[in-house]
Design a protein around this motif. Structure first.
Motif, PDB file in Angstrom:
ATOM      1  N   ILE A  64      10.472   5.464  -2.735  1.00  8.89           N
ATOM      2  CA  ILE A  64       9.418   5.776  -2.370  1.00  8.89           C
ATOM      3  C   ILE A  64       8.923   5.447  -0.993  1.00  8.89           C
ATOM      4  CG2 ILE A  64       7.129   5.948  -3.284  1.00  8.89           C
ATOM      5  CD1 ILE A  64       9.246   7.521  -5.326  1.00  8.89           C
ATOM      6  N   GLN A  65       8.104   6.537  -0.335  1.00 13.45           N
ATOM      7  CA  GLN A  65       7.158   5.905   0.848  1.00 13.45           C
ATOM      8  C   GLN A  65       5.518   6.223   0.205  1.00 13.45           C
ATOM      9  OE1 GLN A  65       8.585   6.028   3.997  1.00 13.45           O
ATOM     10  NE2 GLN A  65       6.488   4.751   4.313  1.00 13.45           N
ATOM     11  N   MET A  66       5.183   5.111   0.639  1.00 11.30           N
ATOM     12  CA  MET A  66       3.605   4.040   0.602  1.00 11.30           C
ATOM     13  C   MET A  66       3.608   3.802   1.497  1.00 11.30           C
ATOM     14  SD  MET A  66       2.141   1.587  -1.635  1.00 11.30           S
ATOM     15  CE  MET A  66       3.234   0.140  -0.356  1.00 11.30           C
ATOM     16  N   THR A  67       1.739   5.217   1.859  1.00 13.41           N
ATOM     17  CA  THR A  67       1.331   4.973   2.819  1.00 13.41           C
ATOM     18  C   THR A  67      -0.069   4.288   2.659  1.00 13.41           C
ATOM     19  OG1 THR A  67       2.676   6.265   3.931  1.00 13.41           O
ATOM     20  CG2 THR A  67       0.671   5.947   4.478  1.00 13.41           C
ATOM     21  N   ILE A  68      -0.682   3.457   2.624  1.00 13.17           N
ATOM     22  CA  ILE A  68      -2.325   3.118   2.595  1.00 13.17           C
ATOM     23  C   ILE A  68      -2.936   3.517   3.612  1.00 13.17           C
ATOM     24  CG2 ILE A  68      -3.509   1.035   1.435  1.00 13.17           C
ATOM     25  CD1 ILE A  68      -1.072   0.677   0.443  1.00 13.17           C
ATOM     26  N   TYR A  69      -4.052   3.880   3.202  1.00  9.92           N
ATOM     27  CA  TYR A  69      -5.784   4.154   4.480  1.00  9.92           C
ATOM     28  C   TYR A  69      -6.650   3.608   3.865  1.00  9.92           C
ATOM     29  CZ  TYR A  69      -2.472   7.894   6.692  1.00  9.92           C
ATOM     30  OH  TYR A  69      -1.047   8.549   6.606  1.00  9.92           O
ATOM     31  N   PRO A  70      -7.037   2.554   4.677  1.00 12.62           N
ATOM     32  CA  PRO A  70      -8.054   2.020   4.534  1.00 12.62           C
ATOM     33  C   PRO A  70      -9.637   3.580   4.850  1.00 12.62           C
ATOM     34  CG  PRO A  70      -8.263   1.434   6.246  1.00 12.62           C
ATOM     35  CD  PRO A  70      -6.871   2.033   6.053  1.00 12.62           C
ATOM     36  N   ILE A  71     -10.515   3.782   3.751  1.00 12.80           N
ATOM     37  CA  ILE A  71     -12.080   4.624   4.146  1.00 12.80           C
ATOM     38  C   ILE A  71     -13.194   3.816   3.683  1.00 12.80           C
ATOM     39  CG2 ILE A  71     -10.214   6.600   3.803  1.00 12.80           C
ATOM     40  CD1 ILE A  71     -11.060   6.905   0.901  1.00 12.80           C
ATOM     41  N   ALA A  72     -13.609   4.488   3.734  1.00 14.45           N
ATOM     42  CA  ALA A  72     -15.005   4.018   3.385  1.00 14.45           C
ATOM     43  C   ALA A  72     -15.512   2.646   3.895  1.00 14.45           C
ATOM     44  CB  ALA A  72     -15.545   4.398   2.344  1.00 14.45           C
ATOM     45  N   ASP A  73     -15.064   1.837   3.750  1.00 12.79           N
ATOM     46  CA  ASP A  73     -14.497   0.036   4.062  1.00 12.79           C
ATOM     47  C   ASP A  73     -13.690  -0.244   3.719  1.00 12.79           C
ATOM     48  OD1 ASP A  73     -15.340  -1.134   1.263  1.00 12.79           O
ATOM     49  OD2 ASP A  73     -16.945  -0.255   1.268  1.00 12.79           O
ATOM     50  N   ASN A  74     -13.665  -1.225   3.683  1.00 12.54           N
ATOM     51  CA  ASN A  74     -12.030  -2.373   3.731  1.00 12.54           C
ATOM     52  C   ASN A  74     -11.893  -2.936   1.947  1.00 12.54           C
ATOM     53  OD1 ASN A  74     -11.129  -2.503   6.265  1.00 12.54           O
ATOM     54  ND2 ASN A  74     -12.546  -4.942   6.268  1.00 12.54           N
ATOM     55  N   ASN A  75     -12.879  -2.343   1.097  1.00 14.47           N
ATOM     56  CA  ASN A  75     -12.362  -1.960  -0.240  1.00 14.47           C
ATOM     57  C   ASN A  75     -11.857  -0.737  -1.067  1.00 14.47           C
ATOM     58  OD1 ASN A  75     -13.273  -5.069  -0.521  1.00 14.47           O
ATOM     59  ND2 ASN A  75     -15.188  -4.699  -0.475  1.00 14.47           N
ATOM     60  N   ILE A  76     -12.101   0.071  -0.693  1.00 19.05           N
ATOM     61  CA  ILE A  76     -11.893   1.579  -1.062  1.00 19.05           C
ATOM     62  C   ILE A  76     -10.370   2.282  -0.359  1.00 19.05           C
ATOM     63  CG2 ILE A  76     -12.740   3.677  -1.106  1.00 19.05           C
ATOM     64  CD1 ILE A  76     -14.989   2.817  -1.405  1.00 19.05           C
ATOM     65  N   TYR A  77      -9.797   2.188  -0.874  1.00 18.22           N
ATOM     66  CA  TYR A  77      -8.168   2.264   0.475  1.00 18.22           C
ATOM     67  C   TYR A  77      -8.173   4.145  -0.654  1.00 18.22           C
ATOM     68  CZ  TYR A  77      -7.562  -2.423   0.849  1.00 18.22           C
ATOM     69  OH  TYR A  77      -7.855  -3.862   0.668  1.00 18.22           O
ATOM     70  N   MET A  78      -6.811   4.844   0.332  1.00 19.21           N
ATOM     71  CA  MET A  78      -6.173   6.081   0.002  1.00 19.21           C
ATOM     72  C   MET A  78      -4.754   5.522  -0.305  1.00 19.21           C
ATOM     73  SD  MET A  78      -6.510   9.780   1.087  1.00 19.21           S
ATOM     74  CE  MET A  78      -6.102  10.016   2.743  1.00 19.21           C
ATOM     75  N   PHE A  79      -3.714   5.920  -1.319  1.00 24.13           N
ATOM     76  CA  PHE A  79      -2.632   5.526  -1.420  1.00 24.13           C
ATOM     77  C   PHE A  79      -2.216   6.723  -1.765  1.00 24.13           C
ATOM     78  CE2 PHE A  79      -1.472   1.843  -3.503  1.00 24.13           C
ATOM     79  CZ  PHE A  79      -2.463   0.579  -2.587  1.00 24.13           C
ATOM     80  N   ILE A  80      -0.865   7.192  -0.461  1.00 26.84           N
ATOM     81  CA  ILE A  80      -0.272   8.334  -0.241  1.00 26.84           C
ATOM     82  C   ILE A  80       1.594   7.342  -1.243  1.00 26.84           C
ATOM     83  CG2 ILE A  80       0.805  10.797   0.474  1.00 26.84           C
ATOM     84  CD1 ILE A  80      -2.255  10.500   0.716  1.00 26.84           C
ATOM     85  N   LEU A  81       2.281   8.384  -2.219  1.00 28.88           N
ATOM     86  CA  LEU A  81       3.129   8.331  -2.049  1.00 28.88           C
ATOM     87  C   LEU A  81       4.093   9.599  -2.508  1.00 28.88           C
ATOM     88  CD1 LEU A  81       1.634   6.379  -5.690  1.00 28.88           C
ATOM     89  CD2 LEU A  81       2.728   5.118  -3.408  1.00 28.88           C
ATOM     90  N   ASP A  82       5.151   9.206  -1.866  1.00 23.12           N
ATOM     91  CA  ASP A  82       6.036  10.438  -1.875  1.00 23.12           C
ATOM     92  C   ASP A  82       7.471   9.510  -1.977  1.00 23.12           C
ATOM     93  OD1 ASP A  82       4.814  13.166  -0.753  1.00 23.12           O
ATOM     94  OD2 ASP A  82       4.213  11.473   0.715  1.00 23.12           O
ATOM     95  N   GLU A  83       8.244  10.265  -3.125  1.00 24.94           N
ATOM     96  CA  GLU A  83       8.875  10.329  -3.600  1.00 24.94           C
ATOM     97  C   GLU A  83      10.412  11.231  -2.605  1.00 24.94           C
ATOM     98  OE1 GLU A  83      12.812  11.079  -5.450  1.00 24.94           O
ATOM     99  OE2 GLU A  83      11.153  12.592  -6.186  1.00 24.94           O
ATOM    100  N   LEU A  84      11.024  10.496  -1.791  1.00 23.77           N
ATOM    101  CA  LEU A  84      11.987  11.267  -1.255  1.00 23.77           C
ATOM    102  C   LEU A  84      13.685  11.487  -1.354  1.00 23.77           C
ATOM    103  CD1 LEU A  84      11.161   8.207   1.660  1.00 23.77           C
ATOM    104  CD2 LEU A  84       9.867  10.677   1.356  1.00 23.77           C
ATOM    105  N   SER A  85      13.590  10.615  -2.600  1.00 18.71           N
ATOM    106  CA  SER A  85      15.223  10.706  -2.407  1.00 18.71           C
ATOM    107  C   SER A  85      15.476  12.037  -3.705  1.00 18.71           C
ATOM    108  CB  SER A  85      15.791   8.973  -3.084  1.00 18.71           C
ATOM    109  OG  SER A  85      14.768   9.202  -4.592  1.00 18.71           O
ATOM    110  N   GLY A  86      14.484  12.613  -4.475  1.00 14.18           N
ATOM    111  CA  GLY A  86      14.596  13.471  -5.363  1.00 14.18           C
ATOM    112  C   GLY A  86      15.624  12.803  -6.692  1.00 14.18           C
ATOM    113  N   GLY A  87      15.100  12.111  -6.587  1.00 10.79           N
ATOM    114  CA  GLY A  87      15.854  11.382  -8.334  1.00 10.79           C
ATOM    115  C   GLY A  87      17.359  11.495  -8.218  1.00 10.79           C
ATOM    116  N   THR A  88      17.824  11.299  -6.738  1.00  9.63           N
ATOM    117  CA  THR A  88      19.558  11.105  -6.819  1.00  9.63           C
ATOM    118  C   THR A  88      21.104   9.870  -7.243  1.00  9.63           C
ATOM    119  OG1 THR A  88      19.988  10.904  -4.521  1.00  9.63           O
ATOM    120  CG2 THR A  88      19.470  13.492  -5.795  1.00  9.63           C
ATOM    121  N   CYS A  89      19.874   9.355  -7.455  1.00  2.61           N
ATOM    122  CA  CYS A  89      20.478   7.702  -7.495  1.00  2.61           C
ATOM    123  C   CYS A  89      20.593   7.214  -9.085  1.00  2.61           C
ATOM    124  CB  CYS A  89      19.597   7.323  -6.276  1.00  2.61           C
ATOM    125  SG  CYS A  89      19.377   7.385  -4.535  1.00  2.61           S
TER     126      CYS A  89
END
Length: 136
Positions: free
Chosen positions: A105-130
Motif C-alpha cells: 500500500i502507498q499511503m500519502t498524507i496531506y495536511p489540510i486546513a490546519d495541522n489537525n486535519i489531514y487527507m489520507f490517500i491509500l493506493d494498493e500497488l500489488s494487486g493482491g498477488t502476494c
C-alpha cells in the motif's frame, strides 16, 4: 512526445482521474479523533470503515508501519495520540496482510486546513498477488 495530446488536459481532468483511481481517500480530524472515508475501493471496502476513531485507524496502520502484526501494548496506548501527528506532507509504503494476502500500500498524507486535519490517500500497488501460507 506529441504535446497536442497533453496540452488539453486541465486540473478538472486530473481531479476526475484522481477520483476514479485512488483506492481510498480519508479525511481525518486528529483533534476530534475521527475520520471519514470519502472514497473506498478494493480491499479498503473491507479494511476501513466509512467512519471511525482516528486512534483505531492509526493503530491498524501503525502495525504496518513497523511491518509487525503485534498489537500496541496497553502500556503504550498512551502514545497513540502522538503517533498520528504529521507535520507537512508524508508518504510511506506499507505491507498489509488481509485474508492471508500481502498487499503493498502507498499511503500519502496531506495536511489540510490546519495541522489537525489531514487527507489520507491509500493506493494498493500489488494487486493482491502476494498470497501467504502459514504452517503450524
Amino acid at each position: 512526445m506529441d504535446l497536442k495530446k497533453i496540452e488539453n488536459y486541465t486540473l478538472d481532468d486530473i481531479s476526475v482521474f484522481f477520483k476514479e483511481n485512488a483506492d481510498a481517500i480519508l479525511i481525518v480530524d486528529a483533534k476530534l479523533v475521527i475520520y471519514k472515508a470519502i472514497s473506498r475501493k478494493g480491499i479498503f471496502l473491507d479494511l476501513i470503515e466509512k467512519n471511525g476513531n482516528y486512534h483505531d485507524l492509526i493503530e491498524k496502520l501503525w502495525l504496518n508501519f513497523n511491518n509487525s502484526s503485534n498489537k500496541i501494548t496497553p502500556d503504550y496506548q498512551v502514545f497513540t495520540p502522538s503517533i498520528g501527528k504529521f507535520d507537512g506532507k508524508y508518504s510511506k509504503r506499507l505491507k498489509i496482510v488481509f485474508n492471508n494476502t500481502l498487499y503493498i500500500i502507498q499511503m500519502t498524507i496531506y495536511p489540510i486546513a490546519d495541522n489537525n486535519i489531514y487527507m489520507f490517500i491509500l493506493d494498493e500497488l500489488s494487486g493482491g498477488t502476494c498470497h501467504l501460507t502459514y504452517s503450524t
